[in-house]
Design a protein around this motif. Structure first.
Motif, mmCIF file in Angstrom:
data_model
loop_
_atom_site.group_PDB
_atom_site.id
_atom_site.type_symbol
_atom_site.label_atom_id
_atom_site.label_comp_id
_atom_site.label_asym_id
_atom_site.label_seq_id
_atom_site.Cartn_x
_atom_site.Cartn_y
_atom_site.Cartn_z
ATOM 1 N N SER A 156 0.892 -1.070 0.045
ATOM 2 C CA SER A 156 0.055 -0.029 0.020
ATOM 3 C C SER A 156 0.831 1.351 -0.015
ATOM 4 O O SER A 156 2.144 1.145 0.307
ATOM 5 N N PHE A 157 0.287 2.483 -0.432
ATOM 6 C CA PHE A 157 0.996 3.681 -0.300
ATOM 7 C C PHE A 157 -0.013 5.013 -0.056
ATOM 8 O O PHE A 157 -1.239 4.532 -0.284
ATOM 9 N N ILE A 158 0.585 5.735 0.760
ATOM 10 C CA ILE A 158 -0.244 6.962 0.866
ATOM 11 C C ILE A 158 0.312 7.968 -0.061
ATOM 12 O O ILE A 158 1.598 8.321 -0.330
ATOM 13 N N VAL A 209 1.173 10.165 7.147
ATOM 14 C CA VAL A 209 2.343 8.957 7.099
ATOM 15 C C VAL A 209 2.168 7.979 8.509
ATOM 16 O O VAL A 209 2.086 6.967 8.573
ATOM 17 N N LYS A 210 2.163 8.921 9.302
ATOM 18 C CA LYS A 210 2.361 8.052 10.841
ATOM 19 C C LYS A 210 0.932 7.466 10.999
ATOM 20 O O LYS A 210 0.908 6.059 11.352
ATOM 21 N N LYS A 211 -0.351 8.171 10.746
ATOM 22 C CA LYS A 211 -1.398 7.295 11.219
ATOM 23 C C LYS A 211 -1.625 6.310 10.042
ATOM 24 O O LYS A 211 -2.105 5.165 10.487
ATOM 25 N N TYR A 212 -1.386 6.535 8.878
ATOM 26 C CA TYR A 212 -1.396 5.259 7.695
ATOM 27 C C TYR A 212 -0.544 4.046 8.112
ATOM 28 O O TYR A 212 -0.938 2.895 8.133
ATOM 29 N N CYS A 228 10.645 -5.505 6.074
ATOM 30 C CA CYS A 228 9.765 -4.619 5.871
ATOM 31 C C CYS A 228 10.278 -3.431 4.780
ATOM 32 O O CYS A 228 11.513 -3.212 4.930
ATOM 33 N N MET A 229 9.509 -3.118 3.776
ATOM 34 C CA MET A 229 10.039 -2.076 2.921
ATOM 35 C C MET A 229 9.319 -0.885 2.923
ATOM 36 O O MET A 229 7.968 -0.988 3.311
ATOM 37 N N VAL A 230 10.080 0.112 3.147
ATOM 38 C CA VAL A 230 9.429 1.544 2.793
ATOM 39 C C VAL A 230 9.838 2.110 1.666
ATOM 40 O O VAL A 230 10.986 2.302 1.214
ATOM 41 N N THR A 231 8.990 2.256 0.688
ATOM 42 C CA THR A 231 9.206 2.711 -0.786
ATOM 43 C C THR A 231 8.805 4.172 -0.963
ATOM 44 O O THR A 231 7.354 4.112 -0.780
ATOM 45 N N TYR A 232 9.347 4.885 -1.442
ATOM 46 C CA TYR A 232 8.811 6.489 -1.905
ATOM 47 C C TYR A 232 9.315 6.831 -3.201
ATOM 48 O O TYR A 232 10.175 6.664 -3.682
ATOM 49 N N SER A 233 8.482 7.643 -3.774
ATOM 50 C CA SER A 233 8.695 8.057 -5.066
ATOM 51 C C SER A 233 9.626 9.488 -4.873
ATOM 52 O O SER A 233 10.444 9.815 -5.211
ATOM 53 N N SER A 234 9.085 10.330 -4.064
ATOM 54 C CA SER A 234 9.919 11.020 -3.168
ATOM 55 C C SER A 234 9.426 11.546 -1.877
ATOM 56 O O SER A 234 8.439 11.270 -1.554
ATOM 57 N N THR A 273 4.690 10.430 -2.583
ATOM 58 C CA THR A 273 4.030 9.076 -2.556
ATOM 59 C C THR A 273 4.847 7.937 -1.429
ATOM 60 O O THR A 273 6.064 7.779 -1.936
ATOM 61 N N LEU A 274 4.242 7.452 -0.380
ATOM 62 C CA LEU A 274 5.390 6.529 0.454
ATOM 63 C C LEU A 274 4.429 5.230 1.022
ATOM 64 O O LEU A 274 3.297 5.629 1.143
ATOM 65 N N GLY A 275 5.102 4.067 0.743
ATOM 66 C CA GLY A 275 4.347 3.126 1.251
ATOM 67 C C GLY A 275 5.192 2.140 2.045
ATOM 68 O O GLY A 275 6.434 2.135 2.288
ATOM 69 N N ILE A 276 4.386 1.367 2.992
ATOM 70 C CA ILE A 276 4.860 0.414 3.783
ATOM 71 C C ILE A 276 4.630 -1.079 3.143
ATOM 72 O O ILE A 276 3.200 -1.270 2.785
ATOM 73 N N LEU A 277 5.385 -1.774 3.034
ATOM 74 C CA LEU A 277 4.913 -3.288 2.466
ATOM 75 C C LEU A 277 5.772 -4.517 3.193
ATOM 76 O O LEU A 277 6.818 -4.119 3.466
#
Length: 284
Positions: A156-158, A209-212, A228-234, A273-277
Motif C-alpha cells: 500500500s501507499f499514501i 504517514v504516521k496514522k497510515y 519490511c520495505m518503505v518505498t517512496y517516489s520522493s 508518495t510513500l508505502g509500507i510493504l
C-alpha cells in the motif's frame, strides 16, 4: 540446480539489493515526449517531476516487447539456468502477459504473477532468491512457494496529491478537487491484484504517514518479520523520520529497507508518495 531469479524494473529495489540477492533485471521504458529511456538506467524520478511541471503531461511507460523478453531469458537458459521471473502483476501491466508469451517457447522459464507492484513484488523476488540459494528447490517448487505467499502481500501507499492519478485517468476531477480542498491523502491498497482506495487521511503529510503506517500494521497484523520495505517516489525528511519512528516503535522487523520507487512507478503516483510493504503470513 542452477536457478536464476529475474525481474522487471518495477520491483523497485536498489542496485545493492539486486546484487545482494542476485536478481537480474530487465528495465521497462519511460517516454518523455520524443525521447525514450530505460527505467533505472538513464532516467530518475526527478526527471519525471521536471517533465510534468514543464509540459503538464504525464510520461508514457511501457513493458518490454515479447522479443526483448525472449532474448533476456535466453541469456540465462543458454548458460544452463532455469529462470524464475517475478515482476508486476497481471492486472496492472501488459508486462506479465509479454513475459508469459516469451516463456512459451522456452520450458526452462517460469513466470510468477505477483498481483502487485513496486517493492511488494520485490519482497517476493528476494524470497525467491533466498529459496534458490539453498539449492533445495526446483524452479517449479520455487514458483509454488512464492505463489503461495502472493495473497498475503501487504502492499500500500499514501499519496500526497492526486494530480498524477487524475492526469493518468485513475481519479475524477471531483475527487481531485475534493481531496485538494480538504487536504485528503488517500491510501492506495493492492487488493486482489488491483489498486483500490481504502482510506483517506487528513492533515499534513508527516502526520498522515504516521496514522497510515500505524493503521496498516494494526490491520495486517501477522507479518513475516524478516523484512519490511518503505518505498517512496520522493519524500521530505519529516516523512522519512516519521516512518522510521513508527517502525522503531513497532520494533519487530529484523530488517527495514528504504528504497526509491523507479521512474515507471513514479510516473503514475507523483511526488511524496510513500508505502509500507511486507508479507503478512507470519514468520518463516
Amino acid at each position: 540446480m542452477k536457478i536464476q531469479i529475474t525481474a522487471d524494473s518495477t520491483i523497485d529495489l536498489t542496485p545493492e539489493l539486486y546484487e545482494r540477492f542476485n536478481i537480474k533485471v530487465i528495465p521497462f521504458v519511460v517516454t518523455l515526449g520524443d525521447e525514450t529511456y530505460y527505467d533505472g538506467v538513464d532516467i530518475k524520478p526527478g526527471d519525471i517531476f521536471d517533465y510534468v511541471q514543464k509540459t503538464k503531461e504525464l510520461p508514457k511507460t511501457g513493458a518490454r516487447s515479447i522479443d526483448d523478453m525472449k532474448d533476456f531469458f535466453q541469456k540465462f537458459t543458454d548458460d544452463g539456468y532455469d529462470v524464475v521471473h517475478i515482476g508486476i502483476g497481471s492486472k496492472l501491466s501488459g508486462g506479465y502477459g509479454y513475459a508469459v508469451s516469451a516463456s512459451k517457447e522456452n520450458p526452462r522459464v517460469h513466470i510468477v504473477d505477483t498481483e502487485t507492484l513496486s517493492s511488494g513484488s520485490g519482497l517476493l523476488a528476494m524470497y525467491a532468491s533466498e529459496l534458490a540459494k539453498t539449492g533445495k528447490y526446483t524452479a517449479e517448487q520455487i514458483v509454488g512457494k512464492v505463489s503461495a505467499r502472493v495473497p498475503y502481500n501487504q502492499s500500500s501507499f499514501i499519496v500526497e496529491k492526486l494530480n498524477f492519478l487524475y492526469k493518468g485517468g485513475r481519479c475524477s476531477m471531483l475527487s481531485l478537487l475534493g481531496a485538494n480542498l480538504l487536504r485528503l491523502k488517500p491510501c492506495l491498497q493492492l487488493v486482489n491484484g488491483e489498486i483500490k482506495v481504502t482510506k483517506k487521511y487528513m492533515g499534513n503529510m508527516p502526520s498522515c504517514v504516521k496514522k497510515y503506517m500505524e493503521d496498516e500494521l494494526a490491520t495486517f497484523n501477522n507479518p513475516d518479520h524478516t523484512r519490511c520495505m518503505v518505498t517512496y517516489s520522493s519524500a521530505t525528511k519529516e516523512m522519512l523520520d516519521t516512518a522510521r519512528e513508527v517502525l522503531e516503535k513497532y520494533g519487530k522487523f529484523k530488517e527495514v529497507l528504504f528504497t526509491n520507487a523507479g521512474s515507471v512507478i513514479t510516473s503514475h503516483c507523483g511526488e511524496n508518495t510513500l508505502g509500507i510493504l511486507y508479507l503478512n503470513d507470519g514468520d518463516h
